[in-house]
Design an enzyme around this catalytic site. Structure first.
Site, PDB file in Angstrom:
ATOM      1  N   ILE A  81     155.032 -89.071  56.458  1.00 33.77           N
ATOM      2  CA  ILE A  81     154.278 -89.111  55.206  1.00 33.77           C
ATOM      3  C   ILE A  81     153.753 -87.735  54.809  1.00 33.77           C
ATOM      4  O   ILE A  81     153.068 -87.598  53.790  1.00 33.77           O
ATOM      5  CB  ILE A  81     153.099 -90.100  55.307  1.00 33.77           C
ATOM      6  CG1 ILE A  81     152.172 -89.716  56.474  1.00 33.77           C
ATOM      7  CG2 ILE A  81     153.596 -91.526  55.446  1.00 33.77           C
ATOM      8  CD1 ILE A  81     150.933 -90.584  56.567  1.00 33.77           C
ATOM      9  N   GLY A  82     154.035 -86.728  55.610  1.00 37.53           N
ATOM     10  CA  GLY A  82     153.575 -85.387  55.264  1.00 37.53           C
ATOM     11  C   GLY A  82     154.188 -84.357  56.192  1.00 37.53           C
ATOM     12  O   GLY A  82     154.655 -84.670  57.290  1.00 37.53           O
ATOM     13  N   GLY A 116     153.283 -80.237  57.338  1.00 29.22           N
ATOM     14  CA  GLY A 116     152.405 -79.082  57.192  1.00 29.22           C
ATOM     15  C   GLY A 116     152.732 -78.004  58.192  1.00 29.22           C
ATOM     16  O   GLY A 116     153.637 -78.140  59.024  1.00 29.22           O
ATOM     17  N   GLY A 117     151.969 -76.919  58.109  1.00 30.65           N
ATOM     18  CA  GLY A 117     152.206 -75.795  58.995  1.00 30.65           C
ATOM     19  C   GLY A 117     151.945 -76.125  60.450  1.00 30.65           C
ATOM     20  O   GLY A 117     152.462 -75.484  61.352  1.00 30.65           O
ATOM     21  N   PHE A 118     151.091 -77.139  60.696  1.00 28.06           N
ATOM     22  CA  PHE A 118     150.817 -77.534  62.076  1.00 28.06           C
ATOM     23  C   PHE A 118     151.812 -78.562  62.584  1.00 28.06           C
ATOM     24  O   PHE A 118     151.828 -78.867  63.763  1.00 28.06           O
ATOM     25  CB  PHE A 118     149.406 -78.113  62.178  1.00 28.06           C
ATOM     26  CG  PHE A 118     148.322 -77.077  62.042  1.00 28.06           C
ATOM     27  CD1 PHE A 118     148.030 -76.232  63.092  1.00 28.06           C
ATOM     28  CD2 PHE A 118     147.605 -76.960  60.870  1.00 28.06           C
ATOM     29  CE1 PHE A 118     147.041 -75.272  62.973  1.00 28.06           C
ATOM     30  CE2 PHE A 118     146.614 -76.005  60.737  1.00 28.06           C
ATOM     31  CZ  PHE A 118     146.328 -75.160  61.793  1.00 28.06           C
ATOM     32  N   GLY A 119     152.598 -79.142  61.693  1.00 25.94           N
ATOM     33  CA  GLY A 119     153.570 -80.136  62.115  1.00 25.94           C
ATOM     34  C   GLY A 119     153.676 -81.270  61.119  1.00 25.94           C
ATOM     35  O   GLY A 119     153.068 -81.250  60.050  1.00 25.94           O
ATOM     36  N   VAL A 143     153.455 -85.342  59.788  1.00 28.54           N
ATOM     37  CA  VAL A 143     152.506 -86.450  59.837  1.00 28.54           C
ATOM     38  C   VAL A 143     153.266 -87.750  59.636  1.00 28.54           C
ATOM     39  O   VAL A 143     154.114 -87.855  58.742  1.00 28.54           O
ATOM     40  CB  VAL A 143     151.420 -86.304  58.752  1.00 28.54           C
ATOM     41  CG1 VAL A 143     150.362 -87.375  58.915  1.00 28.54           C
ATOM     42  CG2 VAL A 143     150.790 -84.925  58.811  1.00 28.54           C
ATOM     43  N   LYS A 164     149.455 -86.947  63.376  1.00 27.24           N
ATOM     44  CA  LYS A 164     149.969 -85.596  63.169  1.00 27.24           C
ATOM     45  C   LYS A 164     150.586 -85.107  64.477  1.00 27.24           C
ATOM     46  O   LYS A 164     149.913 -85.021  65.503  1.00 27.24           O
ATOM     47  CB  LYS A 164     148.842 -84.654  62.725  1.00 27.24           C
ATOM     48  CG  LYS A 164     149.324 -83.239  62.427  1.00 27.24           C
ATOM     49  CD  LYS A 164     148.153 -82.316  62.077  1.00 27.24           C
ATOM     50  CE  LYS A 164     147.568 -82.668  60.745  1.00 27.24           C
ATOM     51  NZ  LYS A 164     148.450 -82.300  59.621  1.00 27.24           N
ATOM     52  N   ASP A 173     141.044 -73.552  54.654  1.00 32.06           N
ATOM     53  CA  ASP A 173     142.185 -73.959  53.837  1.00 32.06           C
ATOM     54  C   ASP A 173     141.789 -75.087  52.886  1.00 32.06           C
ATOM     55  O   ASP A 173     142.429 -76.137  52.831  1.00 32.06           O
ATOM     56  CB  ASP A 173     143.328 -74.409  54.742  1.00 32.06           C
ATOM     57  CG  ASP A 173     144.671 -74.435  54.008  1.00 32.06           C
ATOM     58  OD1 ASP A 173     144.750 -73.837  52.922  1.00 32.06           O
ATOM     59  OD2 ASP A 173     145.614 -75.055  54.514  1.00 32.06           O
TER      60      ASP A 173
END
Length: 850
Positions: free
Chosen positions: A502-503, A505-508, A510, A524, A619
């Protein structure tokens, strides 16, 4: 006037006049000992009307421990002590110099001092409120005793969020005890070894007026209060009879009392907790507290224990209670049904819906676990950590909790039968053969260890052997305050093998998941944490996991298994703000936008001011503001910057350059503070007003340009059809044309005053100098109306003109070249500041929707 000029000079010349009691002020080069002022009971300074005195005191007339104290004269009550944890002898010396106050013992050994001060001390003053203040030559405050409370606060004193009262060991020993009164942004808490046992909001005498952010606790003429917005808002109150002077004190027994002085004695007005059995150590370690009401409180020992020298010890003499972390050679003694533990009412179970054996294994795998309670009907598993207090008889007929206490040594006769108890018995044959086979066994063990060391840790984890995890994996249990810990296999099942993303991001990535209790969560899967170890990871997760606020996405748990790092969040059905604000769905009404702005501001204010460890988000943007079913905003990804290694944190400048939310200080190597988040919030606020992104290309905005009255058609900001909206907002503010900035899709459903309020707050947040930006608590106050709106400082916003001009130049160049992306070449190399305007990392590549 002549006397006032002569008075300080007198003290500089004659600082050691024996028995002379100064009034209100003393000056540098002053020294005092208990002997010098023995005729005044050690007092060397009094307030103007002699309500308080400062003295070198020995409570209880004991002859060993002396303290520098502030004392209420009429009742002879100590309200503050300087060196509570470093007492001096009767020959100790208190000195006032231009550097501050020092307390030294015999031989000149320094025991206590005020911290380094920004300027020289001119005088020490004792006020009529009982506040010791170090003053500079302009009568400015350099240091105040009110800012460093001990176990008491008085009328007129504030106890801000993040500060606390700490009990004394006894009336005669002022050293810090085990009990604390801490102030959070939502409540006042009594804690014992970090375990909560009382909340003001749960007290029957307390009235909750609002759910706003608490700033401090205070007592005044009418009662005990938790205030917000600089005393303009009451969050929680306890109304008491009018009194001119009262104190709130955390006693050595762990009770909070509020008392007023009637002229001859103290009258107790408030007492908490009212149930003595809920005081953590009322009956000692594992003592059973019984409150018979009519017969009063009594202490005994629970089932499986008996009294020895006033302590409860296991009935089986082979057992004893552990006092430190112990991971082997233990069993459990059951407490039986009908018992409870004080902390269970204030903490979430470690696990839900598990059987007794699983709950036992959870405690057995954690050396800091000293016992557990298990609910048969609910499957709830509570663990007892850090310190063991008293247990209490339960009056809840529906409770089916049963407790077990970890004990060391000997075979189990009363405890849970399980792996931990079975391994206590060592075969007799082994004891006989051991002396003859020691060398052989050592050699065999060494060989096995070598073979085991060569195996891959990842293979062990895949086999799912919990007891075979590396020692580093067990480190997660040593860190207090961790949220729920999940096994990787659990999360794999919850997400159907990470099926629904569902997402990103820079951290990984989701993923959507469903836990065993049918709770829908967002998981996440972190991939960009480098080589950070489990312990460092879990230490930060303990900080993030203990942060709870209605406007912050809740971290429900985590997984740290092998090299796998996952975070489990509550699921937000409505998605992120950017989808709602910039998407093609229903238009957000003005009140909805305002509520989102206010909720986001409250969440940031809590991160900056309400947490024990200040957290800077780094952020803030619409993609990281999630909305629930009622459009209530919740900030996500707070604290994830704490999980980066030092090397990775250096990437913040480029990582956070997301469509103009980047504060100027990122680009000038200036100190990063919470004001960085304030700047980003200001940008989000402008987007809420306009319903458009702050930086738009022609291809993104041409359809809007044809229809929007506020589309950015200022010659300086968007002359080429491109829009740098912050500059347009500044220009419209200067002209007073606030409705030009409002989202045209609202079609007149917003007033000029409403738009002006948000635009002015936003521009204040965008000041180039961080010191000129308001803090988030002030932003909340301005939005709520409790604080007047601050007018933006135009000089500190002129950098927006530079950004806007460069944006237009670069946009024109891109149009000529047929480019459809933000330029990163020569046009942006003209100045480092352009990086904030031009560099663009897609939001989903950084943290993405949750």
């Amino acid at each position: 006037m002549g006397y006032s000029l002569f008075f300080p000079t007198f003290f500089l010349v004659c600082p050691l006049v024996s028995g002379f009691l100064s009034s209100e002020f003393i000056y540098p080069n002053f020294t005092a000992t208990e002997y010098h002022f023995i005729d005044n009971d050690g007092a060397f300074l009094v307030s103007r009307n002699s309500t308080f005195k400062s003295a070198i005191s020995n409570p209880g007339a004991q002859k060993t421990n002396f303290y520098l104290c502030v004392i209420h004269v009429e009742s002879n009550t100590i309200i503050w002590s300087a060196n509570r944890d470093a007492p001096i002898s009767d020959s100790g010396v208190v000195s006032l110099t231009t550097n501050g106050i020092t307390i030294a013992d015999q031989g000149g050994v320094l025991r206590w001092s005020t911290p380094p001060l920004p300027s020289s001390v001119y005088a020490l003053k004792l006020t009529e409120l009982g506040n010791l203040i170090l003053l500079d030559h302009s009568n400015g405050s350099l240091w105040e005793s009110f800012h460093h409370p001990t176990d008491t606060i008085v009328t007129g004193q504030h106890l801000p969020v993040g500060t606390y009262l700490s009990s004394a060991v006894s009336d005669n020993n002022l050293s810090s005890g085990d009990y604390m009164l801490t102030i959070s942004t939502s409540d006042a808490l009594l804690q014992w070894h970090n375990q909560t046992y009382w909340k003001l909001s749960m007290d029957t005498e307390a009235y909750i007026n609002s759910n706003y952010i608490v700033e401090y606790m205070a007592i005044n003429r009418t009662g005990l209060y938790l205030f917000g917005q600089n005393e303009s808002l009451v969050v929680i109150q306890v109304i008491l009879s009018p009194a001119d002077f009262r104190i709130a004190k955390l006693g050595a027994s762990g009770h909070l009392t509020v008392s007023r002085y009637s002229g001859t004695k103290w009258d107790q007005e408030f007492f908490a907790p009212t149930d003595d059995c809920k005081t953590p150590f009322i009956c000692g370690r594992v003592g059973l507290c019984n409150d018979g009401l009519s017969s009063g409180l009594s202490c005994s020992c629970p089932s499986g224990f008996h009294v020895v020298s006033q302590d409860c010890v296991p009935n089986n003499g082979s057992y004893y209670l552990p006092f430190s972390c112990n991971s082997s050679g233990f069993s459990y003694v059951g407490l039986g049904y009908g018992t409870e533990y004080f902390a269970n009412d204030f903490s979430e179970p470690l696990r839900y819906h598990v059987n007794l054996s699983v709950c036992e294994d959870l405690c057995s795998g954690d050396c800091s676990c000293l016992g557990f309670f298990h609910g048969n009907s609910t499957g709830s598993c509570y663990v007892l950590e850090s310190e063991l207090g008293s247990v209490m008889s339960s009056n809840d007929a529906e409770s089916d909790l049963v407790g077990y206490i970890k004990v060391l040594a000997g075979p189990s006769t009363n405890g849970v039968t399980g792996a931990s108890s079975r391994r206590q018995k060592i075969p007799v044959a082994a004891l006989v053969l051991l002396p003859f086979t020691g060398f052989f066994l050592l050699g065999a063990l060494g060989f096995l260890w070598w073979k085991r060391w060569g195996l891959s840790k990842s293979k062990e984890i895949k086999l799912g052997r919990r007891n075979s995890h590396s020692s580093e994996d067990l480190d997660v249990f040593y860190i207090p305050g961790l949220p729920k810990r999940f096994d990787y296999d659990e999360l794999e099942v919850a997400t159907d093998n990470f099926k629904t993303q569902i997402g990103l991001g820079g951290f990984g990535a989701v993923y959507k998941g469903t836990l065993l209790d049918k709770t829908i969560v967002a998981i996440k899967k972190i991939t960009n944490l480098g080589v950070q170890g489990r312990k460092e990871f879990c230490t930060e997760i303990a900080v993030i996991g203990n942060i709870h606020h209605v406007n912050l996405v809740r971290l429900k748990g985590f997984c740290a298994q092998g090299r796998k790092r996952l975070l489990v969040y509550e699921y937000m059905n409505h998605g992120s703000l950017d989808r709602t604000l910039f998407g093609s769905g229903p238009v957000l009404e003005w009140q909805e936008r305002f509520d989102i702005a206010l909720g986001t501001a409250r969440g940031l204010a809590y991160l900056h001011n309400g947490c024990e460890h200040k957290i800077i988000h780094c952020d803030v943007k619409p993609e990281n503001i999630l909305l629930d079913d009622h459009l209530q905003p919740k900030i996500s990804d707070f604290g994830l910057s704490k999980l980066l290694s030092p090397e990775q944190s250096g990437l913040f400048t480029t990582m956070r350059g997301t469509r103009g939310y980047l504060a100027p200080e990122w680009l000038t190597n200036s100190a990063i503070s919470e004001k960085t988040d304030v700047y980003s919030f200001g940008m989000v606020l402008l987007e809420l007003v306009s319903g458009r992104k702050n930086c738009l290309l022609r291809s993104q905005s041409h359809s809007m340009d044809d229809n929007e009255s506020g589309g950015g058609h200022s010659s300086s900001s968007s002359g080429s059809g491109f829009g740098y909206y912050p500059l347009f907002a500044l220009e419209m503010h200067e002209q007073g044309k606030y409705l030009e900035l409002a989202d045209p899709t609202l079609q007149g459903r917003v007033t000029r005053e409403e738009a002006e309020k948000l635009v002015c707050v936003a521009l204040c947040c965008l000041h180039e100098e961080p010191a000129l930006r308001p803090n988030m608590v002030s932003v909340v106050g301005m939005l709520e109306g409790g604080i007047p709106i601050i007018q933006p400082i135009i000089e500190s916003l002129n950098f927006l003109r530079f950004y806007g001009r460069r944006f237009t130049e670069a946009s024109t160049l891109m149009e000529l070249n047929g480019s459809t992306s933000y330029p990163l070449g020569n046009a942006s190399r003209n100045t480092s500041g352009l990086h904030a305007v031009f560099s663009y990392v897609p939001s989903q590549q950084i943290s993405g929707p949750r």
